[in-house]
Design a protein around this motif. Structure first.
Motif, PDB file in Angstrom:
ATOM      1  N   ARG A 105       0.850  -1.210   0.000  1.00 18.43           N
ATOM      2  CA  ARG A 105       0.000   0.000   0.000  1.00 18.43           C
ATOM      3  C   ARG A 105       0.879   1.251   0.000  1.00 18.43           C
ATOM      4  O   ARG A 105       0.612   2.223  -0.709  1.00 18.43           O
ATOM      5  N   GLN A 106       1.954   1.216   0.787  1.00 22.02           N
ATOM      6  CA  GLN A 106       2.799   2.391   0.959  1.00 22.02           C
ATOM      7  C   GLN A 106       3.735   2.623  -0.232  1.00 22.02           C
ATOM      8  O   GLN A 106       3.812   3.731  -0.746  1.00 22.02           O
ATOM      9  N   TYR A 107       4.449   1.578  -0.661  1.00 20.58           N
ATOM     10  CA  TYR A 107       5.475   1.778  -1.697  1.00 20.58           C
ATOM     11  C   TYR A 107       4.947   1.588  -3.111  1.00 20.58           C
ATOM     12  O   TYR A 107       5.622   1.933  -4.070  1.00 20.58           O
ATOM     13  N   HIS A 108       3.790   0.982  -3.250  1.00 16.71           N
ATOM     14  CA  HIS A 108       3.253   0.737  -4.586  1.00 16.71           C
ATOM     15  C   HIS A 108       1.853   1.328  -4.724  1.00 16.71           C
ATOM     16  O   HIS A 108       1.123   0.967  -5.644  1.00 16.71           O
ATOM     17  N   ASN A 109       1.523   2.206  -3.799  1.00 17.91           N
ATOM     18  CA  ASN A 109       0.248   2.938  -3.858  1.00 17.91           C
ATOM     19  C   ASN A 109      -0.965   2.038  -4.069  1.00 17.91           C
ATOM     20  O   ASN A 109      -1.868   2.380  -4.831  1.00 17.91           O
ATOM     21  N   GLU A 110      -0.979   0.879  -3.457  1.00 13.98           N
ATOM     22  CA  GLU A 110      -2.136  -0.005  -3.644  1.00 13.98           C
ATOM     23  C   GLU A 110      -3.338   0.539  -2.883  1.00 13.98           C
ATOM     24  O   GLU A 110      -3.256   0.815  -1.685  1.00 13.98           O
ATOM     25  N   SER A 111      -4.420   0.696  -3.605  1.00 18.69           N
ATOM     26  CA  SER A 111      -5.650   1.247  -3.025  1.00 18.69           C
ATOM     27  C   SER A 111      -6.545   0.109  -2.544  1.00 18.69           C
ATOM     28  O   SER A 111      -6.325  -1.062  -2.883  1.00 18.69           O
ATOM     29  N   ASP A 112      -7.585   0.469  -1.807  1.00 19.61           N
ATOM     30  CA  ASP A 112      -8.562  -0.544  -1.391  1.00 19.61           C
ATOM     31  C   ASP A 112      -9.235  -1.180  -2.609  1.00 19.61           C
ATOM     32  O   ASP A 112      -9.551  -2.369  -2.594  1.00 19.61           O
ATOM     33  N   GLU A 113      -9.435  -0.385  -3.679  1.00 19.53           N
ATOM     34  CA  GLU A 113     -10.066  -0.911  -4.901  1.00 19.53           C
ATOM     35  C   GLU A 113      -9.174  -1.998  -5.520  1.00 19.53           C
ATOM     36  O   GLU A 113      -9.650  -3.050  -5.924  1.00 19.53           O
ATOM     37  N   LEU A 114      -7.871  -1.709  -5.568  1.00 18.53           N
ATOM     38  CA  LEU A 114      -6.952  -2.699  -6.144  1.00 18.53           C
ATOM     39  C   LEU A 114      -6.904  -3.947  -5.252  1.00 18.53           C
ATOM     40  O   LEU A 114      -6.914  -5.079  -5.745  1.00 18.53           O
ATOM     41  N   THR A 128      -6.455 -18.702  -1.090  1.00 18.98           N
ATOM     42  CA  THR A 128      -7.041 -18.030   0.071  1.00 18.98           C
ATOM     43  C   THR A 128      -6.296 -16.728   0.331  1.00 18.98           C
ATOM     44  O   THR A 128      -5.095 -16.752   0.622  1.00 18.98           O
ATOM     45  N   PRO A 129      -6.987 -15.591   0.234  1.00 10.20           N
ATOM     46  CA  PRO A 129      -6.293 -14.335   0.499  1.00 10.20           C
ATOM     47  C   PRO A 129      -6.077 -14.098   1.990  1.00 10.20           C
ATOM     48  O   PRO A 129      -6.929 -14.454   2.816  1.00 10.20           O
ATOM     49  N   ILE A 130      -4.923 -13.536   2.297  1.00 11.41           N
ATOM     50  CA  ILE A 130      -4.685 -12.991   3.642  1.00 11.41           C
ATOM     51  C   ILE A 130      -4.725 -11.482   3.442  1.00 11.41           C
ATOM     52  O   ILE A 130      -3.768 -10.877   2.946  1.00 11.41           O
ATOM     53  N   LEU A 131      -5.870 -10.900   3.738  1.00 11.13           N
ATOM     54  CA  LEU A 131      -6.059  -9.467   3.487  1.00 11.13           C
ATOM     55  C   LEU A 131      -5.474  -8.665   4.656  1.00 11.13           C
ATOM     56  O   LEU A 131      -5.915  -8.825   5.800  1.00 11.13           O
ATOM     57  N   CYS A 132      -4.487  -7.846   4.344  1.00 17.08           N
ATOM     58  CA  CYS A 132      -3.798  -7.090   5.395  1.00 17.08           C
ATOM     59  C   CYS A 132      -4.397  -5.691   5.535  1.00 17.08           C
ATOM     60  O   CYS A 132      -4.591  -4.994   4.537  1.00 17.08           O
ATOM     61  N   VAL A 133      -4.661  -5.336   6.762  1.00 12.36           N
ATOM     62  CA  VAL A 133      -5.237  -4.020   7.063  1.00 12.36           C
ATOM     63  C   VAL A 133      -4.526  -3.467   8.298  1.00 12.36           C
ATOM     64  O   VAL A 133      -3.884  -4.215   9.037  1.00 12.36           O
ATOM     65  N   GLY A 134      -4.646  -2.170   8.504  1.00 17.29           N
ATOM     66  CA  GLY A 134      -4.022  -1.605   9.707  1.00 17.29           C
ATOM     67  C   GLY A 134      -3.642  -0.149   9.498  1.00 17.29           C
ATOM     68  O   GLY A 134      -3.415   0.280   8.371  1.00 17.29           O
ATOM     69  N   GLU A 135      -3.576   0.578  10.607  1.00 16.15           N
ATOM     70  CA  GLU A 135      -3.385   2.028  10.545  1.00 16.15           C
ATOM     71  C   GLU A 135      -1.933   2.451  10.731  1.00 16.15           C
ATOM     72  O   GLU A 135      -1.147   1.727  11.345  1.00 16.15           O
TER      73      GLU A 135
END
Ligand SMILES: O=C(CO)COP(=O)(O)O
Length: 258
Positions: A105-114, A128-135
């Protein structure tokens, strides 16, 4: 309540070449016993260039360790230089694929849409996706960690049907705790992991939410894993730096002994 098998996954990031990967997985296989696999699902997420070697080892020696990739293309195939498709990962018998890691998300500008498109691409190919989230730290300091993380969860799961979402793994990784030695307190981890389960119940059903495994990630080590795993809504860890040391990763898998 459903009993969830904890998932301990090592995210190697850009570390260990394919020869080092073979040596590392052999060490894990040697150390881990059936009773470890009965209690905990163990997985490694090596770089793409290691996956074929890991597959050959796991297949050849009939290892119980699972493996997966750190990223997936949102596209099926075609002119996308440098990308790796879900079909290619499926052909290598990957079980898991990380989606939306904070470094992507940070270095490749991946958005929630992507990330949402990548979650769908994973399911399209039986992964099986491991969806990573966090602030990040600014959001944490402002006290908005729950709202921020749930917005990422909503975005990643948009239009993902329950039949798929019930197998997803969510990794809550507060960015300020990644690679910094700054581990979230067990209470910090529980606050957000509990909120994630609550949102899954709202988006789908309580039954589905009770099935989904939610990992914590961020400076997990053998010395802090037990307290984090004692939290009711933490079902495993996504381990970075400590997963590069096979002895340390084995201790993390055996968190109940720590
Ligand atoms: O990003 C992580 C796992 O995906 C966590 O990394 P560290 O365990 O090195 O903090």
């Amino acid at each position: 309540m459903t009993t969830r098998t904890p998932l301990m996954a090592g995210n190697w990031k850009m570390n260990l070449n394919h020869l080092e990967a073979i040596a590392h997985v052999q060490k894990l296989a040697f150390a881990l016993a059936d009773k470890d696999y009965d209690a905990v699902e163990v997985a490694v997420l090596p770089p793409f260039t290691d996956l074929r070697s890991v597959q050959t080892l796991v297949d050849g020696d009939k290892l119980k360790i699972k493996y997966g990739a750190q990223d997936i293309s949102a596209h099926e195939s075609g002119a996308y230089t440098g990308e790796i498709s879900g079909a290619m990962l499926a052909k290598l018998k990957c079980t898991y694929v990380a989606v939306g890691h904070s470094e992507r998300r940070q270095y490749h500008n991946e958005s929630d849409e992507l990330c949402n498109a990548k979650v769908k691409a994973a399911y399209q190919n039986g992964l099986t996706p491991i969806l990573c989230v966090g602030e990040g730290l600014d959001v944490r300091k402002a006290g908005n960690q729950v709202a921020h993380t749930l917005a990422q969860l909503d975005g990643g799961l948009k239009d993902v049907p329950a039949e798929q979402a019930e197998s997803i793994v969510i990794a809550y990784e507060p960015v300020w705790a990644i690679g910094t030695g700054e581990v979230a307190t067990p209470e910090d981890a529980q606050e957000v992991c509990g909120a994630i389960r609550g949102r899954l119940a709202e988006l789908y059903s309580q039954e589905l939410a009770d099935k989904v495994r939610i990992q914590y990630g961020g400076s997990v080590k053998s010395g802090n894993v037990a307290a984090i795993m004692a939290q009711p809504d933490v079902d495993g860890a996504l381990v970075g730096g400590a997963a590069l040391d096979s002895d340390e990763f084995v201790k993390i898998v055996r968190f109940r002994d720590q």
